[in-house]
Design a protein around this motif. Structure first.
Motif, PDB file in Angstrom:
ATOM      1  N   ARG A  66      32.850  45.839  48.803  1.00 30.70           N
ATOM      2  CA  ARG A  66      34.189  45.844  49.401  1.00 30.70           C
ATOM      3  C   ARG A  66      34.670  44.415  49.660  1.00 30.70           C
ATOM      4  O   ARG A  66      35.843  44.099  49.444  1.00 30.70           O
ATOM      5  CB  ARG A  66      34.138  46.655  50.684  1.00 30.70           C
ATOM      6  CG  ARG A  66      35.460  46.900  51.278  1.00 30.70           C
ATOM      7  CD  ARG A  66      35.327  47.846  52.439  1.00 30.70           C
ATOM      8  NE  ARG A  66      36.639  48.167  52.938  1.00 30.70           N
ATOM      9  CZ  ARG A  66      36.876  48.874  53.997  1.00 30.70           C
ATOM     10  NH1 ARG A  66      35.858  49.356  54.675  1.00 30.70           N
ATOM     11  NH2 ARG A  66      38.075  49.113  54.388  1.00 30.70           N
TER      12      ARG A  66
ATOM     13  N   LEU B 153      35.860  42.817  46.430  1.00 30.18           N
ATOM     14  CA  LEU B 153      37.191  43.279  46.043  1.00 30.18           C
ATOM     15  C   LEU B 153      38.274  42.592  46.870  1.00 30.18           C
ATOM     16  O   LEU B 153      39.330  42.223  46.351  1.00 30.18           O
ATOM     17  CB  LEU B 153      37.291  44.802  46.196  1.00 30.18           C
ATOM     18  CG  LEU B 153      36.560  45.634  45.146  1.00 30.18           C
ATOM     19  CD1 LEU B 153      36.632  47.111  45.490  1.00 30.18           C
ATOM     20  CD2 LEU B 153      37.159  45.383  43.784  1.00 30.18           C
ATOM     21  N   ILE B 154      38.010  42.422  48.147  1.00 32.30           N
ATOM     22  CA  ILE B 154      38.981  41.747  49.027  1.00 32.30           C
ATOM     23  C   ILE B 154      39.133  40.288  48.591  1.00 32.30           C
ATOM     24  O   ILE B 154      40.263  39.772  48.481  1.00 32.30           O
ATOM     25  CB  ILE B 154      38.546  41.856  50.500  1.00 32.30           C
ATOM     26  CG1 ILE B 154      38.659  43.310  50.956  1.00 32.30           C
ATOM     27  CG2 ILE B 154      39.386  40.936  51.380  1.00 32.30           C
ATOM     28  CD1 ILE B 154      38.110  43.552  52.343  1.00 32.30           C
TER      29      ILE B 154
ATOM     30  N   GLY C 232      43.509  36.553  43.473  1.00 31.05           N
ATOM     31  CA  GLY C 232      44.585  36.941  42.574  1.00 31.05           C
ATOM     32  C   GLY C 232      45.948  36.698  43.198  1.00 31.05           C
ATOM     33  O   GLY C 232      46.886  36.230  42.542  1.00 31.05           O
ATOM     34  N   SER C 233      46.070  37.017  44.485  1.00 27.73           N
ATOM     35  CA  SER C 233      47.340  36.778  45.184  1.00 27.73           C
ATOM     36  C   SER C 233      47.652  35.284  45.245  1.00 27.73           C
ATOM     37  O   SER C 233      48.800  34.873  45.058  1.00 27.73           O
ATOM     38  CB  SER C 233      47.278  37.342  46.604  1.00 27.73           C
ATOM     39  OG  SER C 233      47.066  38.729  46.570  1.00 27.73           O
TER      40      SER C 233
ATOM     41  N   ALA D 277      38.515  39.027  45.624  1.00 24.11           N
ATOM     42  CA  ALA D 277      39.166  38.992  44.318  1.00 24.11           C
ATOM     43  C   ALA D 277      40.669  39.230  44.474  1.00 24.11           C
ATOM     44  O   ALA D 277      41.489  38.603  43.798  1.00 24.11           O
ATOM     45  CB  ALA D 277      38.552  40.040  43.396  1.00 24.11           C
ATOM     46  N   GLY D 278      41.042  40.129  45.366  1.00 21.07           N
ATOM     47  CA  GLY D 278      42.463  40.378  45.624  1.00 21.07           C
ATOM     48  C   GLY D 278      43.148  39.162  46.216  1.00 21.07           C
ATOM     49  O   GLY D 278      44.281  38.816  45.851  1.00 21.07           O
ATOM     50  N   LEU D 279      42.483  38.491  47.146  1.00 19.69           N
ATOM     51  CA  LEU D 279      43.040  37.276  47.743  1.00 19.69           C
ATOM     52  C   LEU D 279      43.168  36.160  46.705  1.00 19.69           C
ATOM     53  O   LEU D 279      44.165  35.435  46.682  1.00 19.69           O
ATOM     54  CB  LEU D 279      42.181  36.816  48.916  1.00 19.69           C
ATOM     55  CG  LEU D 279      42.291  37.657  50.191  1.00 19.69           C
ATOM     56  CD1 LEU D 279      41.294  37.172  51.234  1.00 19.69           C
ATOM     57  CD2 LEU D 279      43.698  37.621  50.732  1.00 19.69           C
TER      58      LEU D 279
END
Length: 78
Positions: A2, A5-6, A12-13, A8-10
């Motif tokens: 988890r 994923l967080i 990407g953002s 990777a999302g940050l």
């Protein structure tokens, strides 16, 4: 998992938002043709139109008239 994923999302953002910045649009100091001079007193370099003498208002107006007539499609057709 988890946390990965967080992160990777940050990441990407952050990558998407990096393209949203805007550079300053400051004009550089142009010494060949300062903006506070009359247009017919333009630069004296190789890029001036033939038939125009910089500093002569009459030749400037004649050059604009000629350019306007040569770009008129209705005159070219007839």
């Amino acid at each position: 998992m988890r946390l990965a994923l967080i992160l990777a999302g940050l990441a990407g953002s952050a990558a998407l938002l990096a393209g949203c910045g805007e550079n300053d649009q400051i004009m550089s100091k142009d010494t060949t043709n300062p903006g506070d001079v009359a247009p017919w007193k333009g630069p004296k370099n190789a890029y001036v139109a033939p038939g125009w003498s910089p500093g002569d208002q009459k030749s400037w107006e004649k050059q604009l008239q000629t350019r306007g007539q040569t770009q008129n499609e209705y005159v070219k057709v007839n």
